[in-house]
Design a protein around this motif. Sequence first.
Motif, PDB file in Angstrom:
ATOM      1  N   ASP A 173       0.846  -1.192   0.000  1.00 39.37           N
ATOM      2  CA  ASP A 173       0.000   0.000   0.000  1.00 39.37           C
ATOM      3  C   ASP A 173       0.887   1.249   0.000  1.00 39.37           C
ATOM      4  OD1 ASP A 173       0.925   0.412   2.591  1.00 39.37           O
ATOM      5  OD2 ASP A 173      -0.944  -0.212   3.565  1.00 39.37           O
ATOM      6  N   GLU A 174       0.274   2.432   0.211  1.00 39.82           N
ATOM      7  CA  GLU A 174       1.032   3.684   0.131  1.00 39.82           C
ATOM      8  C   GLU A 174       2.110   3.806   1.216  1.00 39.82           C
ATOM      9  OE1 GLU A 174      -2.732   4.330   2.509  1.00 39.82           O
ATOM     10  OE2 GLU A 174      -2.181   3.379   0.615  1.00 39.82           O
ATOM     11  N   ASN A 175       1.971   3.076   2.313  1.00 42.82           N
ATOM     12  CA  ASN A 175       2.985   3.094   3.379  1.00 42.82           C
ATOM     13  C   ASN A 175       4.090   2.060   3.151  1.00 42.82           C
ATOM     14  OD1 ASN A 175       1.621   5.077   4.932  1.00 42.82           O
ATOM     15  ND2 ASN A 175       0.233   3.487   5.707  1.00 42.82           N
ATOM     16  N   GLY A 176       3.908   1.228   2.144  1.00 43.07           N
ATOM     17  CA  GLY A 176       4.862   0.148   1.919  1.00 43.07           C
ATOM     18  C   GLY A 176       4.490  -1.134   2.637  1.00 43.07           C
ATOM     19  N   ASP A 177       3.288  -1.165   3.277  1.00 41.78           N
ATOM     20  CA  ASP A 177       2.844  -2.353   4.008  1.00 41.78           C
ATOM     21  C   ASP A 177       2.268  -3.401   3.051  1.00 41.78           C
ATOM     22  OD1 ASP A 177       3.582  -1.123   6.305  1.00 41.78           O
ATOM     23  OD2 ASP A 177       1.592  -0.995   7.201  1.00 41.78           O
ATOM     24  N   LEU A 178       2.591  -4.641   3.317  1.00 38.56           N
ATOM     25  CA  LEU A 178       2.029  -5.751   2.551  1.00 38.56           C
ATOM     26  C   LEU A 178       0.610  -6.041   3.033  1.00 38.56           C
ATOM     27  CD1 LEU A 178       5.307  -7.784   2.529  1.00 38.56           C
ATOM     28  CD2 LEU A 178       4.094  -7.040   0.477  1.00 38.56           C
ATOM     29  N   PRO A 179      -0.212  -6.684   2.210  1.00 38.58           N
ATOM     30  CA  PRO A 179      -1.632  -6.871   2.568  1.00 38.58           C
ATOM     31  C   PRO A 179      -1.860  -7.825   3.733  1.00 38.58           C
ATOM     32  CG  PRO A 179      -1.110  -7.995   0.508  1.00 38.58           C
ATOM     33  CD  PRO A 179       0.094  -7.196   0.864  1.00 38.58           C
ATOM     34  N   HIS A 180      -3.089  -7.757   4.306  1.00 42.53           N
ATOM     35  CA  HIS A 180      -3.467  -8.609   5.432  1.00 42.53           C
ATOM     36  C   HIS A 180      -3.233 -10.088   5.127  1.00 42.53           C
ATOM     37  CE1 HIS A 180      -5.415  -5.022   6.975  1.00 42.53           C
ATOM     38  NE2 HIS A 180      -5.673  -5.656   8.107  1.00 42.53           N
TER      39      HIS A 180
END
Length: 458
Positions: A133-140
């Motif tokens: 996502d926009e923060n660089g976090d991978l999905p759930h």
Amino acid sequence: MVPIIGQFDISEFAKVTKLFLERYGRIVRLGGLIGRPDLLFVYDADEIERIYRREGPTPFRPSMPCLVKYKSEVRKDFFGELPGVVGVHGDQWRRFRSKVQRPILQPQTVKKYVAPIEMVTEDFIKYMENARDENGDLPHEFDNDIHRWSLECIGRVALDTRLGCLSSELTSDSEPQRIIDAAKFALRNVAVLELKAPYWRYVPTPLWTKYVNNMNFFVELCSKYINEALERLKTKKVTSENDLSLLERVLRSEGDPKIATVMALDLILVGIDTISMAVCSILYQAATRLKQQEKMAEEIRRVLPDPSKPLCYSDLDKLHYTKAFVREVFRMYSTVIGNGRTLQDDDVICGYHIPKGVQVVFPTIVTGNMSQFVSNPEEFKPERWLESDGRLHPFASLPYGFGARICLGRRFADLEIQILLAKLIRRYRLEYHHEPLDYAVTFMYAPDGPLRLRMIER
């Protein structure tokens, strides 16, 4: 384990095994299990070593009664005298293992798969880059994505093919998605079938029926790809054994495609969840232990100064700290919570006479964290695997087992994990910015909850 009235829950089974030690001591008998023999938990690495070292050429390793029933009863028409190595014992097990052991365990066979697994892993990292996502976090659901990478790796090794599990657009009825769904169901429900009351042994429960259908799907899948490999082999120009893949070696040496099919099935069934959950744990620990992650990154940069250069086996061999990090994760958070044997002879364990036929459990999730066998076990210290000082009992933590029944696919599992870490940590820093995750048992022991790691370019 009985729902509602029981005091233990399957997901808490790792904690239960620790509770047994605290409450009852280093040898604990668990009786009264519905439809199952008593279990004997042994929390003594010296006794575990002695039991392992004195076993004969055909150790009896109790495991997966649902798979045993499937192979020996439901699909006896297919397996017959070739039931494989998982859930099989005695001469049948020894004969089958002898047919596939040499090609699987030869280092030169494993070396051939560095480039193919690197290609799969490159595709996986690209998938991860696009999934952020926009923060660089991978999905759930990133843990499911790790399953897809694991399936793709195993398909490449065991079936000589790319299954297509890393495609970004899979329809619900596509073969790759059906493979992913079947693998997830089969392995996530084994714990329920094996630890809860086994009514499925006597009546075909809905869960058992779905398990059988899933297994049938896997048998058909393996048969299809192995028949394709057999056709390719007929026209392939072979100048030496080095030209052959693992699957082709088995097909050529044995001449029976069913042997290759059963080998592939066992590798897939045992490998998918084991490797996937191990990787979930390793990446989570790396993301929450940045000091150790940086040490890995420094080592990887030193060994692999050019990130565009293809990996080779000798490079991976030099990643000593990275391998030690993985071993330390396995020690503290053992993916497989325990191993075991059914005694073939009477024995004396911890001063007690134990009759043959008893199932002995070695709870490595506990023994790997006991101060009697490991110095400062609560400290996460990869260096302990590289230094000679301090206590580190060789039988306290055995992620792949030991002896004649040591995990057949361990070299490939290590290779896949090392390649993923070498490629990923070389280019990205992993971080975790959410609530800490507890560990729980599904079929394996792993972080329980969304694995929302953050990927940041180095």
